[in-house]
Design a protein around this motif. Structure first.
Motif, PDB file in Angstrom:
ATOM      1  N   THR A   4       2.069  29.375  -4.604  1.00 22.22           N
ATOM      2  CA  THR A   4       1.554  28.339  -3.694  1.00 22.22           C
ATOM      3  C   THR A   4       2.532  27.933  -2.600  1.00 22.22           C
ATOM      4  N   GLY A   5       3.830  28.174  -2.830  1.00 19.83           N
ATOM      5  CA  GLY A   5       4.834  27.699  -1.890  1.00 19.83           C
ATOM      6  C   GLY A   5       5.214  26.252  -2.117  1.00 19.83           C
ATOM      7  N   LYS A   6       4.632  25.621  -3.156  1.00 18.43           N
ATOM      8  CA  LYS A   6       4.897  24.208  -3.431  1.00 18.43           C
ATOM      9  C   LYS A   6       5.131  23.995  -4.921  1.00 18.43           C
ATOM     10  N   LYS A   7       5.691  22.816  -5.261  1.00 17.19           N
ATOM     11  CA  LYS A   7       5.949  22.479  -6.655  1.00 17.19           C
ATOM     12  C   LYS A   7       4.673  21.947  -7.324  1.00 17.19           C
ATOM     13  N   PRO A   8       4.627  21.985  -8.646  1.00 19.73           N
ATOM     14  CA  PRO A   8       3.449  21.459  -9.346  1.00 19.73           C
ATOM     15  C   PRO A   8       3.298  19.948  -9.228  1.00 19.73           C
ATOM     16  N   TRP A   9       4.363  19.260  -8.812  1.00 19.80           N
ATOM     17  CA  TRP A   9       4.318  17.804  -8.654  1.00 19.80           C
ATOM     18  C   TRP A   9       4.889  17.415  -7.297  1.00 19.80           C
ATOM     19  N   GLN A  10       4.554  16.227  -6.878  1.00 22.12           N
ATOM     20  CA  GLN A  10       5.074  15.713  -5.614  1.00 22.12           C
ATOM     21  C   GLN A  10       5.528  14.270  -5.831  1.00 22.12           C
ATOM     22  N   PRO A  11       6.730  14.098  -6.423  1.00 20.68           N
ATOM     23  CA  PRO A  11       7.183  12.739  -6.732  1.00 20.68           C
ATOM     24  C   PRO A  11       7.485  11.932  -5.476  1.00 20.68           C
ATOM     25  N   GLU A  12       7.577  10.615  -5.665  1.00 19.91           N
ATOM     26  CA  GLU A  12       7.800   9.720  -4.528  1.00 19.91           C
ATOM     27  C   GLU A  12       9.161   9.937  -3.888  1.00 19.91           C
ATOM     28  N   THR A  13      10.162  10.266  -4.697  1.00 19.93           N
ATOM     29  CA  THR A  13      11.510  10.534  -4.178  1.00 19.93           C
ATOM     30  C   THR A  13      12.069  11.763  -4.891  1.00 19.93           C
ATOM     31  N   ASN A  14      13.255  12.188  -4.475  1.00 15.09           N
ATOM     32  CA  ASN A  14      13.925  13.302  -5.134  1.00 15.09           C
ATOM     33  C   ASN A  14      15.002  12.838  -6.104  1.00 15.09           C
ATOM     34  N   TYR A  15      15.002  11.551  -6.445  1.00  9.92           N
ATOM     35  CA  TYR A  15      16.000  11.031  -7.372  1.00  9.92           C
ATOM     36  C   TYR A  15      15.642  11.366  -8.813  1.00  9.92           C
TER      37      TYR A  15
ATOM     38  N   VAL B  50       7.724  12.521 -13.569  1.00 12.62           N
ATOM     39  CA  VAL B  50       6.680  13.550 -13.452  1.00 12.62           C
ATOM     40  C   VAL B  50       6.804  14.603 -14.554  1.00 12.62           C
ATOM     41  N   HIS B  51       8.045  14.978 -14.885  1.00 14.47           N
ATOM     42  CA  HIS B  51       8.217  15.986 -15.929  1.00 14.47           C
ATOM     43  C   HIS B  51       7.785  15.463 -17.300  1.00 14.47           C
ATOM     44  N   GLN B  52       8.012  14.179 -17.536  1.00 15.70           N
ATOM     45  CA  GLN B  52       7.709  13.623 -18.857  1.00 15.70           C
ATOM     46  C   GLN B  52       6.252  13.198 -19.006  1.00 15.70           C
ATOM     47  N   PHE B  53       5.622  12.729 -17.908  1.00 13.05           N
ATOM     48  CA  PHE B  53       4.338  12.042 -18.085  1.00 13.05           C
ATOM     49  C   PHE B  53       3.195  12.554 -17.202  1.00 13.05           C
ATOM     50  N   GLU B  54       3.477  13.207 -16.093  1.00 11.87           N
ATOM     51  CA  GLU B  54       2.398  13.557 -15.171  1.00 11.87           C
ATOM     52  C   GLU B  54       1.959  15.009 -15.349  1.00 11.87           C
ATOM     53  N   LYS B  55       0.630  15.208 -15.299  1.00 12.96           N
ATOM     54  CA  LYS B  55       0.098  16.569 -15.356  1.00 12.96           C
ATOM     55  C   LYS B  55       0.404  17.294 -14.046  1.00 12.96           C
ATOM     56  N   PRO B  56       0.646  18.596 -14.109  1.00 12.32           N
ATOM     57  CA  PRO B  56       0.855  19.352 -12.862  1.00 12.32           C
ATOM     58  C   PRO B  56      -0.436  19.439 -12.063  1.00 12.32           C
ATOM     59  N   ARG B  57      -0.296  19.560 -10.761  1.00 17.27           N
ATOM     60  CA  ARG B  57      -1.469  19.742  -9.905  1.00 17.27           C
ATOM     61  C   ARG B  57      -2.112  21.099 -10.181  1.00 17.27           C
ATOM     62  N   ALA B  58      -3.396  21.210  -9.861  1.00 15.83           N
ATOM     63  CA  ALA B  58      -4.093  22.491 -10.017  1.00 15.83           C
ATOM     64  C   ALA B  58      -3.691  23.422  -8.881  1.00 15.83           C
ATOM     65  N   ILE B  59      -3.503  24.690  -9.203  1.00 14.78           N
ATOM     66  CA  ILE B  59      -3.124  25.667  -8.186  1.00 14.78           C
ATOM     67  C   ILE B  59      -4.162  25.709  -7.068  1.00 14.78           C
TER      68      ILE B  59
ATOM     69  N   ILE C 187       0.316  29.910 -16.512  1.00 19.08           N
ATOM     70  CA  ILE C 187       1.219  29.013 -15.782  1.00 19.08           C
ATOM     71  C   ILE C 187       1.107  27.597 -16.328  1.00 19.08           C
ATOM     72  N   MET C 188      -0.114  27.136 -16.541  1.00 18.93           N
ATOM     73  CA  MET C 188      -0.303  25.776 -17.052  1.00 18.93           C
ATOM     74  C   MET C 188       0.247  25.640 -18.471  1.00 18.93           C
ATOM     75  N   ALA C 189       0.146  26.703 -19.270  1.00 14.60           N
ATOM     76  CA  ALA C 189       0.706  26.649 -20.624  1.00 14.60           C
ATOM     77  C   ALA C 189       2.233  26.543 -20.591  1.00 14.60           C
ATOM     78  N   CYS C 190       2.853  27.249 -19.659  1.00 17.56           N
ATOM     79  CA  CYS C 190       4.310  27.162 -19.514  1.00 17.56           C
ATOM     80  C   CYS C 190       4.758  25.754 -19.124  1.00 17.56           C
ATOM     81  N   LEU C 191       3.885  24.999 -18.469  1.00 18.83           N
ATOM     82  CA  LEU C 191       4.226  23.667 -17.975  1.00 18.83           C
ATOM     83  C   LEU C 191       3.878  22.549 -18.960  1.00 18.83           C
ATOM     84  N   GLU C 192       3.528  22.919 -20.189  1.00 11.76           N
ATOM     85  CA  GLU C 192       3.242  21.898 -21.193  1.00 11.76           C
ATOM     86  C   GLU C 192       4.491  21.064 -21.474  1.00 11.76           C
TER      87      GLU C 192
END
Length: 499
Positions: free
Chosen positions: A224-235, A242-251, A268-273
């Motif tokens: 896709t050229g993008k990450k599975p998540w788009q957090p508010e900041t990069n901190y 996002v890694h602990q609680f948010e589901k990844p976006r659909a491709i 891909i979605m299984a790897c991101l469980e």
């Protein structure tokens, strides 16, 4: 005053009496990479990575030596892991290791990539990880190696005469050393935030399933050229959330104009469980799934290539005979230029509307393409404007491919009718007109449509009717043209293989 452009103090003299530093060729959170020459081997170019941490404590130095030794041993076992030649500590206390110099590009520079290239590169990445996870035997004991920092910047792709593109994985074992060297680091974590597994961010014990999570993030980005998540900041906090609680976006939501097998999407979605036990438990399982995907893809391509003779024309209905016997009466439209062009055309009979492709070629080329293989592919994007690429390829080993792309604005009512008619039959005719006067239709070919493709065409017609009106058709057409260029080499490789 030091006027050197390099940050390392060792650049003014030979490093460990052997390596002459030349220039910085890479920087990252783990340190700097220099191009250097090995004077003991006649100036052979090598790459030297200076790690960001200083090594003064004997215990820390021992940890570094151990990890560097294991990494060097691993690099001799797999062609897909960068070869490590040497390691040590500089006079200034900087740990470094020496590796082969690779004149390629990082995967980060190449993404997004087409599906065939994705499958080729991913398989090689997995083979490298598989070798590491199975471990290195030292003194009778097996030591599995976890990378801990799988990301596109740590994957180098170089040209290769056998594989076309050869993958090399960088920095094996280094993240573990850096983590042990800085035990008080936030949450005991050392890696790259967008790619870290939840358990890595928690500072927990890691196994190969952590690398599999990072691989899932990278797979998503490769397509896709993008990450599975788009957090508010990069901190740290935002990525931890996002890694602990948010589901990844659909491709499909991130990049609606790419089409991937459902089995790959599920992988891909299984790897991101979030939980390691819910992911594929080892790289072997991923390689098995990839093999199944490639086998299914190859079978699908073969069904799209019509190996029948041109006399074998059939629409699978009673209308085929009427079309076959009347094609000589067809007249080239007056509103079309008399040149080598291709366009779709709706043919209305008393019983049904049929979709066809009309093209004009020199008479000699038509004669030479009397026996030709046919391939078709349909690619659809919804954003910013619904647009369909209908691609037909005529392939002859002597003449090469004849590419016949048609771009259809799917908010045009006529095109919707045309695509609906296309989806209603299991094949479509191609009418060949002569470039020379009187520009008659002198030949007819047929291209079969796979059932799955017909169903997709029907779905795309419905989607297009439900989407709001848009004025950005040219933007979508440009995107499709870019994708078309990316897949041409893979299509041609396949056609040459089955010819």
């Amino acid at each position: 005053m030091n006027t050197s452009p390099f940050a390392s103090p060792e650049n003014q003299e030979l490093l460990v009496n052997r390596y002459q530093l030349q220039k910085v060729i890479g920087k990252g959170g783990m340190g700097e990479v220099f191009l250097a020459s090995d004077v003991l081997l006649g100036g052979t170019p090598v790459a030297i990575k200076f790690l960001s941490e200083t090594v003064v404590n004997p215990k820390v130095q021992a940890n570094f030596n151990r990890e560097a030794l294991l990494s060097a041993a691993l690099s001799q076992k797999s062609i897909h892991i960068v070869k490590a030649y040497d390691y040590g500590v500089s006079k200034g206390g900087k740990a470094f290791y020496v590796m082969e110099y690779l004149s390629g590009k990082s995967l980060k520079e190449l993404i997004p990539i087409s599906l065939p290239i994705f499958l080729n590169l991913l398989r090689q990445i997995c083979l490298g990880l598989q070798c590491a996870h199975k471990g290195i035997t030292v003194d009778g004991q097996i030591h599995p190696l976890i990378h801990r920092d799988i990301k596109p910047a740590n994957i180098i792709v170089i040209p290769d005469p056998m594989l076309g593109q050869l993958v090399k994985i960088l920095d094996f074992g280094i993240a573990k050393f850096l983590n042990s060297a800085t035990p008080n680091r936030t949450k005991g974590f050392h890696g790259t935030l967008p790619y870290c597994s939840p358990e890595q961010l928690d500072g927990g014990e890691l196994d190969s399933r952590s690398d599999i999570y990072s691989l899932g993030v990278m797979m998503f980005e490769m397509l896709t050229g993008k990450k599975p998540w788009q957090p508010e900041t990069n901190y740290f906090g935002a990525w931890y959330k996002v890694h602990q609680f948010e589901k990844p976006r659909a491709i499909a939501d991130v990049n609606p104009y790419i089409e991937i097998p459902q089995q790959l999407n599920d992988l891909i979605m299984a790897c991101l469980e979030k939980k390691p036990e819910n992911r594929p438990q080892n790289i072997d399982k991923i390689l098995q799934i990839l093999a199944n995907i490639e086998k299914s893809s190859q079978q699908q391509k073969v069904t799209n290539v019509d190996k029948k003779s041109t006399a074998d024309f059939s629409l699978g209905s009673e209308y085929s005979e009427k079309i076959t016997h009347s094609y000589g009466q067809l007249i080239w439209p007056k509103d079309k230029p008399t040149q080598e062009i291709v366009f779709p055309q709706l043919i209305d009979t008393q019983e049904v509307s049929l979709c066809s492709v009309w093209l004009m070629l020199p008479q000699e080329e038509i004669k030479n393409r009397a026996v030709t293989k046919r391939y078709n592919q349909f690619i659809f994007i919804t954003s910013p404007h619904p647009m369909l690429l209908w691609l037909t390829v005529l392939y002859n080993r002597q003449l090469g491919p004849k590419w016949l792309p048609c771009y259809l604005d799917m908010q045009n009512p006529h095109n919707l009718q045309l695509v609906s008619a296309l989806a209603a039959n299991n094949s479509y005719p191609l009418f060949l007109f002569t470039l020379e006067p009187p520009h008659n239709c002198v030949h007819i070919l047929n291209s079969n449509i796979a059932p799955a493709q017909r169903q997709k065409l029907k779905t795309w017609v419905k989607q297009s009717q439900q989407l709001p009106s848009s004025s950005q058709s040219q933007v979508s057409k440009k995107l499709l043209k870019q994708h078309y260029k990316q897949i041409q080499d893979q299509i041609l490789e396949h056609l040459e293989g089955v010819a």
